[in-house]
Write a protein that holds these residues in place. Structure first.
Motif, PDB file in Angstrom:
ATOM      1  N   SER A  90       0.853  -1.215  -0.022  1.00 28.35           N
ATOM      2  CA  SER A  90       0.231   0.043   0.103  1.00 28.35           C
ATOM      3  C   SER A  90       0.921   1.390   0.043  1.00 28.35           C
ATOM      4  CB  SER A  90      -1.072   0.172   1.050  1.00 28.35           C
ATOM      5  OG  SER A  90      -0.260   0.588   2.455  1.00 28.35           O
ATOM      6  N   THR A  91       0.275   2.272  -0.077  1.00 30.79           N
ATOM      7  CA  THR A  91       0.888   3.670  -0.174  1.00 30.79           C
ATOM      8  C   THR A  91       1.075   4.274   1.288  1.00 30.79           C
ATOM      9  OG1 THR A  91      -0.988   4.887  -0.448  1.00 30.79           O
ATOM     10  CG2 THR A  91       0.049   4.146  -2.310  1.00 30.79           C
ATOM     11  N   ALA A  92       0.946   3.540   2.411  1.00 30.56           N
ATOM     12  CA  ALA A  92       1.041   3.898   3.696  1.00 30.56           C
ATOM     13  C   ALA A  92       2.312   4.329   4.078  1.00 30.56           C
ATOM     14  CB  ALA A  92       0.606   2.965   4.482  1.00 30.56           C
ATOM     15  N   LYS A  99      -2.288   6.592   4.219  1.00 29.09           N
ATOM     16  CA  LYS A  99      -2.108   6.289   2.708  1.00 29.09           C
ATOM     17  C   LYS A  99      -2.138   7.486   2.023  1.00 29.09           C
ATOM     18  CE  LYS A  99      -4.364   1.783   2.758  1.00 29.09           C
ATOM     19  NZ  LYS A  99      -5.443   0.873   2.327  1.00 29.09           N
ATOM     20  N   THR A 100      -1.609   7.763   0.869  1.00 29.43           N
ATOM     21  CA  THR A 100      -1.418   9.049   0.093  1.00 29.43           C
ATOM     22  C   THR A 100      -2.766   9.620  -0.017  1.00 29.43           C
ATOM     23  OG1 THR A 100       0.605   7.840  -0.922  1.00 29.43           O
ATOM     24  CG2 THR A 100      -0.565   9.920  -2.003  1.00 29.43           C
TER      25      THR A 100
END
Length: 206
Positions: A90-92, A99-100
């Motif tokens: 994920s973008t975490a 997250k983003t």
């Protein structure tokens, strides 16, 4: 010939920045010890509480679960075909593992355009904002660490759909977060007066 001084400058700058990174607290199980070690964190958490009406112990417990208070925390790697590294799951990122897309929503709604996920002040404010929004959207008490964490993990829509019901492991983690939040709450009551008396420290070093 001029490349050597530039290279030295880059190396020294990198070392300086790495040395300035805030280390995780030595005793993350005790909120008083966390704030004694990182006194500025207490004031940041207090500011977030005053801004969003969120009790300090809930976002701090959630942050411990998400990143163990590491500013550069990242989610596990994803693997293609089971063995080829292929980015992250994920973008975490950062203290809050925000997250983003959600982080961008926070910046847009709060106007905190300079916010960084690896900055504790911004991360704790983000988490307090999320808890505030969860209370508004899904009517979950700001003091309910269990259901607040389920919202944080699954998102507001996921919580409404009860996506967590099929994730027994997640409900166990949410209970762990809630239990820790309760311990943090009791601990903070025993030292908050002491922390508040250190306002001179904040004026000098904040």
């Amino acid at each position: 010939m001029n490349k050597i001084p530039v290279l030295i400058f880059v190396i020294l700058s990198t070392l300086l920045l790495s040395s300035c990174a805030t280390p995780p607290p030595k005793n993350p199980e005790n909120l008083c010890e966390i704030f004694r070690e990182h006194r500025d964190w207490y004031f940041a958490a207090k500011d977030a509480r005053d801004r969003w009406g969120t009790p300090i112990h809930v976002p701090m417990s959630m942050m411990y679960q998400e990143s163990s208070f590491r500013n550069d925390a990242l989610p596990p790697r994803d693997y293609l075909l089971g063995f080829i590294p292929w980015g992250r799951v994920s973008t975490a990122y950062g203290y809050s593992q925000a997250k983003t897309m959600t982080w961008k929503d926070y910046i847009r709604e709060t106007g905190n355009s300079g916010a960084d996920r690896d900055d504790f002040d911004d991360a704790v404010d983000f988490m307090a904002w999320f808890i505030f929004k969860t209370n508004k959207i899904n009517r979950v008490s700001k003091w309910d660490g269990y259901n607040q964490y389920l919202n944080y993990h699954e998102g507001w829509g996921g919580f409404q759909r009860k996506s967590y019901v099929k994730k027994q492991w997640l409900m166990k983690v949410a209970r762990k977060v809630d239990n820790r939040a309760r311990r943090y709450s009791g601990q903070l009551k025993s030292c908050e007066a002491e922390l508040n008396e250190s306002s001179l420290w904040r004026w000098l070093f904040g």
